[in-house]
Every structure is written in C-alpha cells, then in structure tokens.
Design a protein around this motif. Structure first.
Motif, PDB file in Angstrom:
ATOM      1  N   LYS A  72      22.148  54.780 -28.783  1.00  0.00           N
ATOM      2  CA  LYS A  72      23.267  55.552 -29.353  1.00  0.00           C
ATOM      3  C   LYS A  72      23.108  57.036 -29.014  1.00  0.00           C
ATOM      4  O   LYS A  72      22.031  57.607 -29.179  1.00  0.00           O
ATOM      5  CB  LYS A  72      23.311  55.356 -30.878  1.00  0.00           C
ATOM      6  N   GLY A  73      24.178  57.627 -28.509  1.00  0.00           N
ATOM      7  CA  GLY A  73      24.154  59.052 -28.187  1.00  0.00           C
ATOM      8  C   GLY A  73      23.429  59.373 -26.892  1.00  0.00           C
ATOM      9  O   GLY A  73      23.272  60.547 -26.544  1.00  0.00           O
ATOM     10  N   ARG A  74      23.007  58.341 -26.175  1.00  0.00           N
ATOM     11  CA  ARG A  74      22.297  58.579 -24.908  1.00  0.00           C
ATOM     12  C   ARG A  74      23.087  58.025 -23.731  1.00  0.00           C
ATOM     13  O   ARG A  74      23.971  57.202 -23.886  1.00  0.00           O
ATOM     14  CB  ARG A  74      20.900  57.951 -24.970  1.00  0.00           C
ATOM     15  N   ASP A  75      22.707  58.510 -22.552  1.00  0.00           N
ATOM     16  CA  ASP A  75      23.418  58.175 -21.316  1.00  0.00           C
ATOM     17  C   ASP A  75      22.393  57.664 -20.303  1.00  0.00           C
ATOM     18  O   ASP A  75      21.744  58.440 -19.605  1.00  0.00           O
ATOM     19  CB  ASP A  75      24.133  59.436 -20.816  1.00  0.00           C
ATOM     20  N   PHE A  76      22.228  56.348 -20.259  1.00  0.00           N
ATOM     21  CA  PHE A  76      21.231  55.718 -19.382  1.00  0.00           C
ATOM     22  C   PHE A  76      21.441  56.109 -17.916  1.00  0.00           C
ATOM     23  O   PHE A  76      20.494  56.452 -17.207  1.00  0.00           O
ATOM     24  CB  PHE A  76      21.321  54.195 -19.549  1.00  0.00           C
ATOM     25  N   LEU A  77      22.682  56.086 -17.473  1.00  0.00           N
ATOM     26  CA  LEU A  77      22.976  56.406 -16.073  1.00  0.00           C
ATOM     27  C   LEU A  77      22.537  57.835 -15.736  1.00  0.00           C
ATOM     28  O   LEU A  77      21.817  58.068 -14.758  1.00  0.00           O
ATOM     29  CB  LEU A  77      24.476  56.219 -15.808  1.00  0.00           C
ATOM     30  N   GLN A  78      22.942  58.777 -16.578  1.00  0.00           N
ATOM     31  CA  GLN A  78      22.599  60.189 -16.326  1.00  0.00           C
ATOM     32  C   GLN A  78      21.093  60.429 -16.403  1.00  0.00           C
ATOM     33  O   GLN A  78      20.536  61.179 -15.586  1.00  0.00           O
ATOM     34  CB  GLN A  78      23.343  61.087 -17.328  1.00  0.00           C
ATOM     35  N   GLU A  79      20.446  59.791 -17.350  1.00  0.00           N
ATOM     36  CA  GLU A  79      18.991  59.978 -17.470  1.00  0.00           C
ATOM     37  C   GLU A  79      18.269  59.475 -16.224  1.00  0.00           C
ATOM     38  O   GLU A  79      17.341  60.122 -15.728  1.00  0.00           O
ATOM     39  CB  GLU A  79      18.469  59.280 -18.733  1.00  0.00           C
ATOM     40  N   MET A  80      18.691  58.332 -15.716  1.00  0.00           N
ATOM     41  CA  MET A  80      18.074  57.786 -14.494  1.00  0.00           C
ATOM     42  C   MET A  80      18.330  58.711 -13.290  1.00  0.00           C
ATOM     43  O   MET A  80      17.439  58.945 -12.470  1.00  0.00           O
ATOM     44  CB  MET A  80      18.604  56.380 -14.209  1.00  0.00           C
ATOM     45  N   ILE A  81      19.547  59.247 -13.226  1.00  0.00           N
ATOM     46  CA  ILE A  81      19.884  60.177 -12.134  1.00  0.00           C
ATOM     47  C   ILE A  81      18.975  61.400 -12.194  1.00  0.00           C
ATOM     48  O   ILE A  81      18.415  61.835 -11.170  1.00  0.00           O
ATOM     49  CB  ILE A  81      21.372  60.607 -12.227  1.00  0.00           C
ATOM     50  N   LEU A  82      18.797  61.957 -13.388  1.00  0.00           N
ATOM     51  CA  LEU A  82      17.989  63.170 -13.544  1.00  0.00           C
ATOM     52  C   LEU A  82      16.519  62.919 -13.203  1.00  0.00           C
ATOM     53  O   LEU A  82      15.874  63.750 -12.565  1.00  0.00           O
ATOM     54  CB  LEU A  82      18.125  63.733 -14.957  1.00  0.00           C
ATOM     55  N   HIS A  83      15.996  61.757 -13.611  1.00  0.00           N
ATOM     56  CA  HIS A  83      14.593  61.448 -13.316  1.00  0.00           C
ATOM     57  C   HIS A  83      14.362  61.249 -11.816  1.00  0.00           C
ATOM     58  O   HIS A  83      13.279  61.517 -11.308  1.00  0.00           O
ATOM     59  CB  HIS A  83      14.130  60.213 -14.089  1.00  0.00           C
ATOM     60  N   ALA A  84      15.401  60.789 -11.125  1.00  0.00           N
ATOM     61  CA  ALA A  84      15.261  60.540  -9.675  1.00  0.00           C
ATOM     62  C   ALA A  84      15.563  61.777  -8.837  1.00  0.00           C
ATOM     63  O   ALA A  84      15.260  61.812  -7.639  1.00  0.00           O
ATOM     64  CB  ALA A  84      16.197  59.410  -9.266  1.00  0.00           C
ATOM     65  N   LYS A  85      16.135  62.787  -9.467  1.00  0.00           N
ATOM     66  CA  LYS A  85      16.592  63.979  -8.731  1.00  0.00           C
ATOM     67  C   LYS A  85      15.455  64.616  -7.926  1.00  0.00           C
ATOM     68  O   LYS A  85      14.349  64.796  -8.429  1.00  0.00           O
ATOM     69  CB  LYS A  85      17.158  64.998  -9.718  1.00  0.00           C
ATOM     70  N   GLY A  86      15.757  64.902  -6.681  1.00  0.00           N
ATOM     71  CA  GLY A  86      14.768  65.569  -5.833  1.00  0.00           C
ATOM     72  C   GLY A  86      13.702  64.642  -5.265  1.00  0.00           C
ATOM     73  O   GLY A  86      12.855  65.079  -4.482  1.00  0.00           O
ATOM     74  N   SER A  87      13.748  63.359  -5.640  1.00  0.00           N
ATOM     75  CA  SER A  87      12.702  62.425  -5.173  1.00  0.00           C
ATOM     76  C   SER A  87      13.020  61.846  -3.808  1.00  0.00           C
ATOM     77  O   SER A  87      12.156  61.278  -3.146  1.00  0.00           O
ATOM     78  CB  SER A  87      12.564  61.267  -6.167  1.00  0.00           C
ATOM     79  N   GLY A  88      14.288  61.958  -3.404  1.00  0.00           N
ATOM     80  CA  GLY A  88      14.706  61.323  -2.146  1.00  0.00           C
ATOM     81  C   GLY A  88      15.288  59.933  -2.354  1.00  0.00           C
ATOM     82  O   GLY A  88      15.882  59.357  -1.451  1.00  0.00           O
ATOM     83  N   LEU A  89      15.110  59.379  -3.558  1.00  0.00           N
ATOM     84  CA  LEU A  89      15.701  58.069  -3.870  1.00  0.00           C
ATOM     85  C   LEU A  89      17.211  58.215  -3.985  1.00  0.00           C
ATOM     86  O   LEU A  89      17.696  59.142  -4.631  1.00  0.00           O
ATOM     87  CB  LEU A  89      15.179  57.552  -5.211  1.00  0.00           C
ATOM     88  N   LYS A  90      17.934  57.297  -3.376  1.00  0.00           N
ATOM     89  CA  LYS A  90      19.381  57.298  -3.541  1.00  0.00           C
ATOM     90  C   LYS A  90      19.736  56.453  -4.772  1.00  0.00           C
ATOM     91  O   LYS A  90      19.162  55.385  -4.978  1.00  0.00           O
ATOM     92  CB  LYS A  90      20.061  56.720  -2.292  1.00  0.00           C
TER      93      LYS A  90
END
Length: 389
Positions: A72-90
């Motif tokens: 509740k109140g969280r955004d799984f998609l956005q959190e995963m995007i942020l954790h992957a940011k800058g890693s090179g993972l698409k």
C-alpha cells in the motif's frame, strides 16, 4: 540483435520477498553478475491489478490476499526502475492485457464490469483445460473486441509509457483464454460482419463439443482467422501507443511456442509470410500474423526435454515438445522477420540443474538469447551461481 539474456520478475511470485529494498538491490546485483541484459518487471498482473498507482486500475495492495497489503502506498515498478538505474540493465514493463480478474477471490475489474467478461461456449465449460492452460488458473479474461476493454487496456499502456523511465513494454496474455471463449453476441455479430453472412447454426457451425473435446465445424477456419485478426488489430494499436511516445522503446510479446495448437488462444504470432498447412487454418490465415509488429518475440519453449531426441524417447506426441523442437518451430513460423528469444520455465528443471544448464545453452546457441521465467526459482533453487550466460 545482440544476444539478450532476459529475466522475468513476476510480482505475484516475488512481491513479498522484494518488499525489502535490500532484496531489490540484491536482485539487481545477482542479475548483473549473471550477465542478465534485460529485466521484465510486472506493471499489470494477470488479475488486472497494477503494481503502480494507476488512474484506471486497482493497485495490487487492494487484492484480498493479505501478503500484498504491505505494498500500500508503494510503487513496485518505480522502485525496481530506480534500483536498476545506472546499472546498464534494461527494464521492460510487463502488461498482462486481457486478464482482468481472479475467479477464486471474485475480484478485479471484471467484477465491476461484468459485461466485459468473456462468454464461454457453454458456461459449464469455462474451466475446461486446453493444451497449454492450467485449468486451475483462476484468471478471468475479458473480450478483446469489447470497445471499452480495448480503450481501457490502451489507457494503461499509455499511462506506463508516459510516466516511467523504462526501456520497453512487453505484452502477455494478449489473447483469448482458450478455444471456448468468446461466444458473446458481440463476437457473433462482429464475426457475421467479418464473413459477410448471417450464421444459421450458432455456434455449431464453428464447433461442437463432444466428450469435453472441441470438434471443428465448417466455419472454424474463418473463426480462427477472425479471432487472430482481432488480436492483431489490438497489437497494432498498442504498438502505436508505445512508439508514438518514443520510437526507441522496445515493443515485444510473450507467447507459447506450440503454434499448431494456438487456435486455442486465437492468436497468430507468426509472420504474415508464413503459410501454415494446418487443418484449422484458412487460406488467408497468414494475413493475421503479427510478428512484424514487434521488435522481437519471446516464445515459451516450456519442456523438460531439451533435445528432440529426448522428446522422442519420452514418447512425446511430436518433436516440438522439446526446447530444441520448439525453437526450430518458432524460427520457422517467424520466418526470419524478427529475432526470436527462446524462453524457459525454470520449474521444468526442478532438482535437475544440469538439464537446466543444457536448456539455457541450447537457447543461446539456437536463438537470439534466452528468457528465464521466473526469478523466484533462481532464488528457491539457489541457482544464481549456476547461471552461465
């Protein structure tokens, strides 16, 4: 296309474990170490709930299953995007399209909009298993040609590509549930328009059911074509939504590799240039092929048998009931038009890591990479260290 190593992160299977940000970080690290190139992250799950706050759909925290209430109140998609940011993972967002409810819990959009729901050939057959669909699966489907359904699904895709910094979109369950749906008055009327005649015997001219098995009627080939054309029409509209936002976004799809049985799903995932010689396919069936709409396709080569030889010695009905045979069939049907990425269901290799590694190797040798479904098995079986990509 370079070789792609794709890992699917199914929300229902992984959502509870990934509640902890440290577990998300750990997943990204494991993926990078294992040479994964793309992560598929669920944005909309099979029951129609979204993992992000949507203007249109219910959020996953609103499901009756309490283990997901912590989102509740969280955004799984956005959190995963942020954790992957800058890693090179698409990051590719997965959207389950025409699956809009959970029949056991009686929840999901389909219960708000019962007129959207697929009407089965005979409602007592609604849970009939088909060759590829587990009949215990509680997913409830909606009719792909209902105009409100189409608008709703396109709105969600538009919302995702407009809001999130993703690399692409994958469609899943972009199909009919099975051969028994949809037999609504809407579908009957649209089919009559399609063939330019009124139906005298509905639905017997399309098929009858004997001993829980469908028997094709004289109009079944045109019906199979009509259903596949409906799905292709939707795919073209979805592509337009994605590519209008950003032409560089990946647009892809997951399908099962069992093409000769895909009348069940009402989908022709092949190229328009592939002319199938199958009893249920009309002469113009090839015009419904949608491969050319996608940047690449992932076909589920979901078999324990890796080689055709293994399938034969295990008494499988055909050589394509193997990873090798399924890849060969996928490539034949796609006809060189787009890259094919062979996909594995890791549960098929429970307690048999050598067979799993052999399957991965074959996918990489024979196709444009490998898609692994799903992350949860790498965790449960402790196979991260076994991944040699």
């Amino acid at each position: 296309m370079d070789q792609s190593n794709i890992l699917w992160v199914d929300f229902l299977a992984n959502g509870t474990r990934l509640l902890e940000p440290d577990k998300m970080k750990e997943l990204i690290q494991h993926a990078l170490k294992s040479k994964i190139t793309h992560l598929i992250v669920d944005a909309k799950i099979p029951y129609g709930f979204t993992t992000f706050p949507s203007e249109f759909a219910y959020h996953v925290s609103e499901m009756k299953d309490e283990q997901y209430h912590a989102w509740k109140g969280r955004d799984f998609l956005q959190e995963m995007i942020l954790h992957a940011k800058g890693s090179g993972l698409k990051i590719i967002a997965n959207v389950d399209i025409f699956a809009e409810g959970n029949g056991i819990e009686k929840e999901g959009m389909v219960y708000d909009k019962p007129e959207w729901q697929v009407v089965h050939y005979n409602q007592s057959l609604s849970n009939m298993p088909t060759a590829e669909e587990n009949h215990n699966d509680p997913t409830v489907f909606v009719n792909p040609i209902h105009p409100e359904v189409e608008a709703y699904e396109l709105n969600i895709i538009r919302e995702i590509v407009s809001t999130y910094d993703i690399d692409g979109v994958v469609l899943d369950r972009c199909r009919y549930p099975n051969i028994y749906g949809d037999f609504s008055n809407l579908s009957k009327g649209k089919f009559e328009d399609y063939i330019g005649q009124e139906l005298k015997n509905w639905p017997e001219d399309i098929m009858t059911v004997e001993e829980k098995k469908p028997i094709f009627g004289p109009l079944f080939p045109k019906w199979a074509e009509f259903r596949a054309k409906n799905i292709k029409n939707f795919v073209q509209k979805a592509k337009s939504v994605v590519k209008t936002k950003n032409s560089d976004l990946i647009f892809t799809i997951y399908v099962g590799s069992w093409y000769p049985l895909y009348y069940n799903e009402g989908v022709n995932w092949g190229s328009e240039t592939f002319l199938p010689s199958l009893e249920w396919a009309s002469e113009t069936y090839h015009t419904t092929g949608y491969a050319e709409e996608f940047d690449f396709i992932m076909t589920g080569c979901y078999y324990n048998e890796v080689t055709m030889e293994e399938a034969e010695s295990n008494g499988r009905p055909a050589s394509w009931y193997s990873v090798e045979g399924a890849i060969d069939m996928s490539k034949e049907v796609i006809n060189g038009k787009i890259p094919v990425i062979a996909s594995l269901y890791l549960k098929d290799y429970t307690n048999n890591v050598e067979q799993f590694k052999k399957a991965v190797q074959l996918c990489k040798e024979r196709s444009n990479g490998v898609m692994l479904f799903d992350t949860v098995y790498l965790e449960d079986y402790k196979w991260w260290s076994e991944l040699d990509l």
